[in-house]
Design a protein around this motif. Structure first.
Motif, PDB file in Angstrom:
ATOM      1  N   GLU A   1     -36.485 -15.841  40.153  1.00 13.73           N
ATOM      2  CA  GLU A   1     -37.722 -15.073  40.315  1.00 13.73           C
ATOM      3  C   GLU A   1     -37.475 -13.690  40.914  1.00 13.73           C
ATOM      4  N   ALA A   2     -36.616 -13.626  41.920  1.00 15.51           N
ATOM      5  CA  ALA A   2     -36.432 -12.387  42.687  1.00 15.51           C
ATOM      6  C   ALA A   2     -35.486 -11.388  42.027  1.00 15.51           C
TER       7      ALA A   2
ATOM      8  N   VAL B   1     -32.263  -6.926  47.158  1.00 20.03           N
ATOM      9  CA  VAL B   1     -32.462  -8.316  46.733  1.00 20.03           C
ATOM     10  C   VAL B   1     -31.434  -8.693  45.668  1.00 20.03           C
TER      11      VAL B   1
END
Length: 164
Positions: free
Chosen positions: A31-32, A6
């Motif tokens: 967020e990730a 990610v």
């Protein structure tokens, strides 16, 4: 899936020419991929035309901040052609065909490859160049340095005295 997949995919997005797609994905990236928050916060508060102008200023006018990994090892020599062929061969070995507008050693493409395959060899093999790029971006005071900080933090430490 590689544990840093990610982060690599988000870093690839951050290191491409900024457009509306980037702006729309900034909340997801924030967020990730927490290590990219410094860059994301900068990009979120900077008008897109200014962000694009900064990208061009940082990456498009000088090889000093080249996003092409083979440039860091080979420069503008004949060896670079063979390095580019090796990148394409690696992609093919994983069933991927490189069709981008950029060269196959373009850092965002290599990061996407690592995210999709879990193979970080091209990043590890070019760790010295990545460290040089990170240092030069830091010296230039650009927020893009924080993206390279995050990527380099995922790679094994380079032993001194060993040239990659």
């Amino acid at each position: 899936m590689h544990s840093d997949a990610v982060l690599y995919q988000a870093s690839a997005l951050c290191l491409t020419y900024p457009d509306e797609d980037l702006v729309e994905r900034l909340p997801l990236v924030r967020e990730a991929a927490p290590p990219l928050r410094a860059f994301v916060d900068h990009a979120a508060r900077t008008p897109l035309p200014d962000l694009a102008a900064h990208y061009v200023e940082v990456f498009d006018f000088k090889n000093r901040h080249s996003l092409y990994l083979s440039w860091w090892r080979d420069g503008d020599t004949r060896r670079r052609g063979m390095s580019l062929v090796r990148f394409k061969d690696l992609y093919r070995a994983y069933g991927l065909e490189f069709t981008g507008e950029e060269l196959p050693d373009f850092l965002p493409a290599v990061l996407e490859f690592a995210a999709r395959t879990g193979n970080t060899d091209p990043l590890t093999d070019h760790h010295d160049g990545l460290r040089q790029l990170r240092s030069r971006l830091s010296d230039a005071g650009t927020p893009y340095a924080s993206v390279l900080d995050a990527v380099c933090a995922t790679l094994p430490a380079v032993r001194t005295g060993v040239r990659s």
